[in-house]
Write an enzyme that holds these catalytic residues in place. Structure first.
Site: not given
Lengths: 76, 362
Positions: B123, B61-63, B65, B33, B181, B322
């Site tokens: 992060n 889901s990045n699109l 921003r 972003g 975020c 796992c």
């Protein structure tokens, strides 16, 4: 009177972004007061700025001082 | 008509400023972003070389921003997709794509190739690592970060003795402290604004226009367009945890130190284990292969976990794994809640991950 400005998650948890209060003491005492008045701030990391200067050491507060509670942001 | 006519005619920039941009080498850490708008404006302005480092791939889901990507880029590496976008439009800009994240291993070789770094990561581990590396290599760092509708901006390490991120936040956050975020949601235009301000700060620094945010931090709030600015004093006392030699930097386990999230990679977990008193717990059924035969590893299938509470509570840190990291992520989150223990992590990608100890030797 002193003014407290809150940012990010601190403002969100406290439910307000500005507070005005009569307070005498230093920033350590202010932090203790904030944590007892707003227990929801527990575990939140933030630094203080007094009159728009970042401080890391305990600082005596004067009449009309402005204190900001500034949490780190990590999002990008 | 010339491509940069409209900015060269700006007295503050001029032909000399344009030439400085042309010879500038800028490394953008994170093509998300913040990175996308920063890269786009730097390229449009004629920055000579732009390095783009990001190990992630584009997801749908990045699109909202990450404006360099479209539907067709889903699944592609962000750095390469960003480079392609810029190359198609601005062939006079050299873009170098690094389709891997920056690390303590690769930063020391990369940084000398660049004049300035833009931090567009998402992060704390990456932010502290990039800050410490740029401080060590004396490279100016344009810092930007967002939370929901708010942003922060500063220029760190501008010159010898100027402030860096450690002067603002000396220590890395403890486990479970602040969400990033991905968990908190963000309006796409906000990183657009902050990322564009980062590009502006880089251009100002390179060309000498105006005053950069040196020893200052700016806070922006989209809700009312309010701006709060504070000064920052560089002090040795703030930097006690900042590595001062390349050796100490390369030995710092940033991912583990800032493990505010549930998931930790194999490498960071294994590096942290001897120091933290930690145990690894294989929560799979006994028939699932391959097994990790190691003294640090317990085998407790999910149905038996609750009965082994005492064992798990004794360890300071518990790494659950796992097959692919899905079950362990869910269980780690649940156990943190019901046992009120923050030191429970899920190992990213599980035993099938290329960096797991049954595949990679540590």
């Amino acid at each position: 009177m002193i003014t407290i400005k809150m940012f990010g998650m601190v403002a969100e948890k406290a439910g307000c972004s500005t507070l005005e209060l009569s307070f005498e003491g230093d920033t350590d005492q202010l932090a203790a007061w904030l944590h007892s008045s707003y227990p929801q701030l527990k575990g939140l990391k933030f630094v203080l700025a007094v009159n728009r200067k970042i401080i890391h050491d305990n600082t005596r507060l004067m009449q009309d001082d402005e204190v900001a509670l500034l949490p780190p942001f990590s999002g990008g | 008509m010339e491509r940069f006519e409209r900015q060269i005619s700006l007295a503050e920039l001029g032909a000399a400023g344009q030439q400085k941009l042309r010879s500038a080498r800028i490394l953008v850490a994170g093509a998300g972003g913040l990175g996308c708008p920063a890269i786009l404006y730097l390229a449009a302005a004629g920055a000579g070389t732009i390095g783009v480092a990001d190990g992630d791939r584009v997801s749908v889901s990045n699109l909202n921003r990450q404006i360099l990507y479209g539907q067709d880029d889903i699944g592609r590496f962000k750095a390469s997709a960003a480079a392609r976008f810029i190359n198609e439009r601005y062939p006079d800009v050299r873009v170098i794509a690094y389709d891997h994240p920056l690390t303590v291993e690769n930063l020391p070789a990369l940084l000398p190739e660049y004049d300035l770094v833009i931090d567009g990561t998402d992060n704390f581990a990456a932010r502290y690592m990039i800050n410490d590396a740029t401080a060590l290599f004396h490279k100016p760092l344009v810092y930007g970060a967002v939370y929901k509708l708010e942003g922060q901006l500063a220029l760190f390490n501008a010159h010898e003795g100027s402030a860096n991120y450690r002067d603002l936040y000396p220590e890395m956050p403890a486990p479970g402290e602040i969400p990033n975020c991905a968990e908190s949601g963000v309006l796409g235009v906000l990183p657009g604004i902050i990322g564009t301000m980062q590009a502006a700060e880089a251009i100002k620094w390179i060309t000498g226009i105006g005053q950069c945010l040196i020893n200052r931090v700016l806070f922006y709030n989209l809700k009312d367009h309010s701006v709060y600015e504070t000064t920052l004093s560089p002090q040795a006392g703030n930097r006690l945890k900042q590595p001062f030699t390349l050796k100490v930097f390369q030995e710092t386990n940033y991912e583990m130190a800032c493990a505010t999230e549930l998931n930790v990679g194999w490498k960071a977990a294994i590096q942290a284990a001897p120091r933290t008193p930690a145990i690894f717990v294989d929560i799979r059924e006994p028939e699932e292969m391959p097994r990790w035969n190691d003294s640090r590893c317990l085998e407790i299938p999910i149905p038996h976990l609750l009965r082994q509470k005492d064992v798990l509570m004794q360890a300071e840190t518990v790494f659950l794994f796992c097959q692919h990291g899905l079950r362990s992520q869910m269980i780690a989150g649940e156990l943190r809640k019901i046992w009120n223990k923050v030191g429970i992590y899920s190992v990213k990608g599980g035993i099938a991950h290329p960096t797991s100890p049954v595949i990679t030797r540590y």
